[in-house]
Design a protein around this motif. Structure first.
Motif, PDB file in Angstrom:
ATOM      1  N   PHE A 113      -5.612 -27.037  28.824  1.00  6.08           N
ATOM      2  CA  PHE A 113      -4.179 -26.831  28.626  1.00  6.08           C
ATOM      3  C   PHE A 113      -3.837 -26.886  27.144  1.00  6.08           C
ATOM      4  O   PHE A 113      -3.030 -26.094  26.649  1.00  6.08           O
ATOM      5  N   LEU A 114      -4.502 -27.805  26.406  1.00  7.54           N
ATOM      6  CA  LEU A 114      -4.264 -27.910  24.966  1.00  7.54           C
ATOM      7  C   LEU A 114      -4.603 -26.590  24.265  1.00  7.54           C
ATOM      8  O   LEU A 114      -3.850 -26.115  23.414  1.00  7.54           O
ATOM      9  N   PHE A 115      -5.746 -25.999  24.672  1.00  7.34           N
ATOM     10  CA  PHE A 115      -6.137 -24.706  24.100  1.00  7.34           C
ATOM     11  C   PHE A 115      -5.015 -23.685  24.286  1.00  7.34           C
ATOM     12  O   PHE A 115      -4.675 -22.932  23.375  1.00  7.34           O
ATOM     13  N   MET A 116      -4.438 -23.661  25.495  1.00 14.63           N
ATOM     14  CA  MET A 116      -3.406 -22.655  25.782  1.00 14.63           C
ATOM     15  C   MET A 116      -2.098 -23.010  25.089  1.00 14.63           C
ATOM     16  O   MET A 116      -1.403 -22.139  24.559  1.00 14.63           O
ATOM     17  N   TRP A 117      -1.793 -24.288  25.087  1.00 15.80           N
ATOM     18  CA  TRP A 117      -0.580 -24.786  24.442  1.00 15.80           C
ATOM     19  C   TRP A 117      -0.548 -24.339  22.979  1.00 15.80           C
ATOM     20  O   TRP A 117       0.445 -23.774  22.489  1.00 15.80           O
ATOM     21  N   VAL A 118      -1.689 -24.564  22.287  1.00 12.34           N
ATOM     22  CA  VAL A 118      -1.755 -24.187  20.879  1.00 12.34           C
ATOM     23  C   VAL A 118      -1.644 -22.676  20.737  1.00 12.34           C
ATOM     24  O   VAL A 118      -0.956 -22.178  19.856  1.00 12.34           O
ATOM     25  N   ARG A 119      -2.290 -21.952  21.653  1.00  8.15           N
ATOM     26  CA  ARG A 119      -2.284 -20.495  21.525  1.00  8.15           C
ATOM     27  C   ARG A 119      -0.874 -19.928  21.568  1.00  8.15           C
ATOM     28  O   ARG A 119      -0.534 -19.003  20.840  1.00  8.15           O
ATOM     29  N   TRP A 120      -0.044 -20.485  22.443  1.00  5.38           N
ATOM     30  CA  TRP A 120       1.296 -19.905  22.586  1.00  5.38           C
ATOM     31  C   TRP A 120       2.313 -20.608  21.707  1.00  5.38           C
ATOM     32  O   TRP A 120       3.514 -20.409  21.873  1.00  5.38           O
ATOM     33  N   THR A 121       1.844 -21.474  20.784  1.00  2.00           N
ATOM     34  CA  THR A 121       2.762 -22.159  19.884  1.00  2.00           C
ATOM     35  C   THR A 121       2.567 -21.737  18.438  1.00  2.00           C
ATOM     36  O   THR A 121       3.529 -21.496  17.718  1.00  2.00           O
ATOM     37  N   LEU A 122       1.295 -21.643  18.015  1.00  3.10           N
ATOM     38  CA  LEU A 122       1.025 -21.426  16.601  1.00  3.10           C
ATOM     39  C   LEU A 122       0.747 -19.959  16.301  1.00  3.10           C
ATOM     40  O   LEU A 122       0.150 -19.265  17.122  1.00  3.10           O
ATOM     41  N   PRO A 123       1.168 -19.496  15.119  1.00  2.01           N
ATOM     42  CA  PRO A 123       0.786 -18.144  14.705  1.00  2.01           C
ATOM     43  C   PRO A 123      -0.635 -18.131  14.164  1.00  2.01           C
ATOM     44  O   PRO A 123      -1.240 -19.180  13.964  1.00  2.01           O
ATOM     45  N   ARG A 124      -1.146 -16.955  13.919  1.00  4.33           N
ATOM     46  CA  ARG A 124      -2.523 -16.778  13.476  1.00  4.33           C
ATOM     47  C   ARG A 124      -2.644 -17.085  11.980  1.00  4.33           C
ATOM     48  O   ARG A 124      -1.704 -16.859  11.221  1.00  4.33           O
ATOM     49  N   PHE A 125      -3.802 -17.606  11.577  1.00  7.09           N
ATOM     50  CA  PHE A 125      -4.062 -17.798  10.149  1.00  7.09           C
ATOM     51  C   PHE A 125      -4.284 -16.459   9.464  1.00  7.09           C
ATOM     52  O   PHE A 125      -4.660 -15.491  10.121  1.00  7.09           O
ATOM     53  N   ARG A 126      -4.089 -16.471   8.145  1.00  4.86           N
ATOM     54  CA  ARG A 126      -4.541 -15.308   7.375  1.00  4.86           C
ATOM     55  C   ARG A 126      -6.009 -15.556   7.070  1.00  4.86           C
ATOM     56  O   ARG A 126      -6.475 -16.689   7.085  1.00  4.86           O
ATOM     57  N   TYR A 127      -6.771 -14.494   6.784  1.00  4.65           N
ATOM     58  CA  TYR A 127      -8.211 -14.664   6.693  1.00  4.65           C
ATOM     59  C   TYR A 127      -8.618 -15.600   5.557  1.00  4.65           C
ATOM     60  O   TYR A 127      -9.482 -16.463   5.728  1.00  4.65           O
ATOM     61  N   ASP A 128      -7.966 -15.460   4.388  1.00  5.96           N
ATOM     62  CA  ASP A 128      -8.354 -16.324   3.271  1.00  5.96           C
ATOM     63  C   ASP A 128      -7.965 -17.778   3.551  1.00  5.96           C
ATOM     64  O   ASP A 128      -8.675 -18.705   3.178  1.00  5.96           O
ATOM     65  N   GLN A 129      -6.837 -17.951   4.267  1.00  7.13           N
ATOM     66  CA  GLN A 129      -6.441 -19.314   4.647  1.00  7.13           C
ATOM     67  C   GLN A 129      -7.482 -19.935   5.564  1.00  7.13           C
ATOM     68  O   GLN A 129      -7.829 -21.111   5.431  1.00  7.13           O
ATOM     69  N   LEU A 130      -7.980 -19.114   6.483  1.00  7.33           N
ATOM     70  CA  LEU A 130      -8.988 -19.584   7.431  1.00  7.33           C
ATOM     71  C   LEU A 130     -10.219 -20.074   6.706  1.00  7.33           C
ATOM     72  O   LEU A 130     -10.725 -21.170   6.957  1.00  7.33           O
ATOM     73  N   MET A 131     -10.700 -19.273   5.747  1.00  5.22           N
ATOM     74  CA  MET A 131     -11.915 -19.639   5.021  1.00  5.22           C
ATOM     75  C   MET A 131     -11.665 -20.868   4.152  1.00  5.22           C
ATOM     76  O   MET A 131     -12.485 -21.784   4.102  1.00  5.22           O
ATOM     77  N   ARG A 132     -10.507 -20.891   3.482  1.00  2.00           N
ATOM     78  CA  ARG A 132     -10.215 -22.029   2.611  1.00  2.00           C
ATOM     79  C   ARG A 132     -10.125 -23.311   3.439  1.00  2.00           C
ATOM     80  O   ARG A 132     -10.646 -24.354   3.059  1.00  2.00           O
ATOM     81  N   PHE A 133      -9.476 -23.199   4.598  1.00  2.00           N
ATOM     82  CA  PHE A 133      -9.312 -24.376   5.460  1.00  2.00           C
ATOM     83  C   PHE A 133     -10.667 -24.898   5.931  1.00  2.00           C
ATOM     84  O   PHE A 133     -10.928 -26.096   5.893  1.00  2.00           O
ATOM     85  N   GLY A 134     -11.535 -23.982   6.334  1.00  2.27           N
ATOM     86  CA  GLY A 134     -12.834 -24.397   6.847  1.00  2.27           C
ATOM     87  C   GLY A 134     -13.689 -25.068   5.788  1.00  2.27           C
ATOM     88  O   GLY A 134     -14.267 -26.123   6.018  1.00  2.27           O
ATOM     89  N   TRP A 135     -13.771 -24.428   4.622  1.00  4.30           N
ATOM     90  CA  TRP A 135     -14.710 -24.913   3.611  1.00  4.30           C
ATOM     91  C   TRP A 135     -14.117 -26.003   2.737  1.00  4.30           C
ATOM     92  O   TRP A 135     -14.828 -26.867   2.260  1.00  4.30           O
ATOM     93  N   LYS A 136     -12.823 -25.919   2.447  1.00  3.99           N
ATOM     94  CA  LYS A 136     -12.274 -26.846   1.462  1.00  3.99           C
ATOM     95  C   LYS A 136     -11.514 -28.003   2.080  1.00  3.99           C
ATOM     96  O   LYS A 136     -11.189 -28.958   1.390  1.00  3.99           O
ATOM     97  N   VAL A 137     -11.186 -27.932   3.357  1.00  2.46           N
ATOM     98  CA  VAL A 137     -10.489 -29.056   3.987  1.00  2.46           C
ATOM     99  C   VAL A 137     -11.380 -29.719   5.035  1.00  2.46           C
ATOM    100  O   VAL A 137     -11.692 -30.898   4.946  1.00  2.46           O
ATOM    101  N   LEU A 138     -11.814 -28.928   6.024  1.00  2.00           N
ATOM    102  CA  LEU A 138     -12.531 -29.527   7.150  1.00  2.00           C
ATOM    103  C   LEU A 138     -13.894 -30.075   6.762  1.00  2.00           C
ATOM    104  O   LEU A 138     -14.255 -31.186   7.140  1.00  2.00           O
ATOM    105  N   LEU A 139     -14.651 -29.292   5.973  1.00  2.00           N
ATOM    106  CA  LEU A 139     -16.006 -29.732   5.646  1.00  2.00           C
ATOM    107  C   LEU A 139     -15.993 -31.008   4.803  1.00  2.00           C
ATOM    108  O   LEU A 139     -16.676 -31.979   5.157  1.00  2.00           O
ATOM    109  N   PRO A 140     -15.209 -31.078   3.700  1.00  2.00           N
ATOM    110  CA  PRO A 140     -15.148 -32.344   2.961  1.00  2.00           C
ATOM    111  C   PRO A 140     -14.652 -33.496   3.828  1.00  2.00           C
ATOM    112  O   PRO A 140     -15.196 -34.611   3.744  1.00  2.00           O
ATOM    113  N   LEU A 141     -13.674 -33.217   4.666  1.00  2.00           N
ATOM    114  CA  LEU A 141     -13.141 -34.266   5.546  1.00  2.00           C
ATOM    115  C   LEU A 141     -14.240 -34.805   6.458  1.00  2.00           C
ATOM    116  O   LEU A 141     -14.383 -36.023   6.635  1.00  2.00           O
TER     117      LEU A 141
END
Lengths: 341, 166
Positions: A296-324
């Motif tokens: 349900f959480l997967f679906m909840w998020v899908r119908w709530t949040l808009p899509r990332f932009r591609y550069d945001q996606l990459m920046r988030f993955g490498w510069k936020v999530l990985l260091p965290l």
């Protein structure tokens, strides 16, 4: 030994069918929830509450015209969706669906394979999951499909790293790579999520990215890529791609529930005064309730949040999530050493 | 007996796909056959009771390195025959290099004493617990040194990636 082999084969078949049926009804649930979020009814024509809608969709997909692009690589074009489906179903092998059932002198574990590298096995399955999409996207010989496949591959490789790092913190705490041990250690309410909140968030976000769900559904970003890697697919081959996404969702939810939310464990399970077998059965239902919540959480998020932009996606993955995730590993190590039991 | 059949099957798959890596006309087929070879080898590791090695093999080679290979081949769209002109000189050089490698392989196989192989299936060293204990006690220094090697490779990759910005 023979009865064990028979039992394991039966369990495999049951889990396989269960994954397929749950994925089938997840498509209906998704549409119903989307309807609820957008203040409409959702599918309600086939059967009561639209319960036959997944069957109708399946029949429709089976009888649709098969279309194969003339310039496609024939073998790889068929291999793509098959591989996606196969790899999506592989992950369920190491998940402990419940404790053991004791009948007479025989002990039946509700887990297909208790391998001592369970966590790594799951990681390996997610890491090869990208092949189906890449092969399908490339073999269609279409630039949108290729772009979608390339995006999917780079996204999955990027988020796998942070996912693995989040898993390492769990492994450090439990001292075992076996999923059975990890779940068994989260007895009662000692769920890993209380000790690993950062790891949990990183893992869940990465699970969203690995299953290509919104806000990370760039591989099939309609407004830029028509349909992404499955632009050229039709009929049941497209069905396999769409369907495997729901199976992946189910397996990821099961993983999240087992790794962080205690799997089949639930609080006060010994105060109930039930026999071992009944506790196992109740535990399995509890696990499925947890899985249901995460789906349900997967679906909840899908119908709530808009899509990332591609550069945001990459920046988030490498510069936020990985260091965290790396900081989380270091913190886990330090705290574990300071407060060793 | 079952293990023997599995061994034969995996060996056939490995040899066939390794041959197909060389014989395929399209680069992308070669890459995919190479991936299949890696999977067959991972199966062999499991037969040798080295589960950890098998799964790491799949994660590292099939899951990461081959995906990057596939990535490169797809992006460059190396799908036409005769894209790389093969002159006589290149062919001669390739034959000499391949021949030398072949001689090395034959030499190493000849010096290898086949009679000393004990039953590998009973060896417990490939299980993750034993392997970890050995790595972190007996071979700690080489292990840490190899991590520095990886770090330098990563720094090098970042340097190469940053080069054209200036």
């Amino acid at each position: 030994m023979d009865i064990q082999i028979l039992y394991k084969s039966g369990l495999i078949i049951v889990i396989l069918l269960l994954s397929l049926v749950i994925a089938m009804y997840a498509t209906l649930a998704e549409r119903k929830i989307a309807g609820f979020f957008q203040d409409r009814l959702g599918p309600n024509r086939a059967g009561i509450f639209g319960l036959l809608q997944p069957v109708a969709d399946g029949v429709k997909l089976f009888f649709k015209e098969e279309f194969m692009p003339a310039t496609a690589d024939k073998f790889l074009y068929v291999l793509g969706p098959s591989l996606t489906m196969l790899i999506a179903l592989l992950g369920s092998a190491v998940i402990p669906w419940g404790n053991t059932l004791v009948i007479g002198n025989n002990v039946f574990p509700l887990q297909v394979a208790d391998v001592n590298i369970g966590v790594l096995y799951v990681f390996a399955v997610t890491s090869i999951g990208v092949y189906g999409i890449m092969i399908g996207g490339w073999s269609s010989n279409n630039k949108y499909a290729l772009m979608g496949a390339v995006r999917a591959a780079s996204q999955m490789i990027s988020y796998e790293l942070a996912m693995g790092m989040a898993l390492i913190a769990i492994v450090m705490m439990s001292g075992s790579l076996s999923l059975h041990d990890i779940v068994a250690q989260q007895h009662g309410i000692h769920w890993n999520v209380w000790y690993q909140p950062i790891g949990f968030f990183v893992f869940v976000i990465c699970a969203f990215a690995e299953t290509n769900r919104t806000p990370f559904d760039l591989p099939e970003c309609d407004s830029e890529l028509i349909g992404g890697y499955h632009t050229e697919y039709s009929s049941m081959k497209l069905g396999f791609y769409l369907f495997s996404e729901y199976i992946n969702m189910f397996i990821s939810s099961a993983m999240i529930a087992s790794l962080y939310f205690g799997g089949y464990n639930f609080p006060f399970l010994h105060e109930l005064g039930m026999s071992h077998n009944w506790l196992t059965i109740v535990g399995t239902f509890v696990l499925f309730a947890k899985i249901g919540f995460f789906m349900f959480l997967f679906m909840w998020v899908r119908w709530t949040l808009p899509r990332f932009r591609y550069d945001q996606l990459m920046r988030f993955g490498w510069k936020v999530l990985l260091p965290l995730a790396i900081v989380n590993i270091v913190a886990t190590g330090v705290i574990y050493e300071l407060f060793k039991k | 007996m079952f293990q023997v059949y599995l061994f034969l099957f995996l060996s056939c798959v490995a040899l066939f796909s390794a041959m197909m890596v060389l014989l395929s006309k399209k680069p992308i087929h070669s890459v995919l056959y190479l991936t299949l070879t890696f999977f067959a080898l991972a199966g062999h590791y499991i037969l040798l009771n080295a589960q950890f090695l098998a799964v790491v093999h799949v994660i590292v080679y099939a899951g990461a390195i081959m995906v990057l290979f596939l990535f490169t081949v797809m992006l460059l769209n190396l799908n036409k025959e005769g894209q790389f002109p093969k002159t006589t000189l290149v062919k001669i050089i390739a034959a000499i290099a391949g021949g030398l490698l072949f001689v090395v392989l034959i030499g190493s196989l000849k010096s290898f004493d086949l009679a000393t192989v004990s039953n590998p299936a009973v060896s417990q060293i490939g299980l993750v617990k034993n392997l970890g204990k050995t790595l972190f006690s007996q071979y700690l220094l080489p292990f840490e040194l190899s991590s520095i090697l990886f770090l330098s490779a990563m720094v090098g990759a970042v340097m190469l990636g940053k080069k054209d910005k200036e």
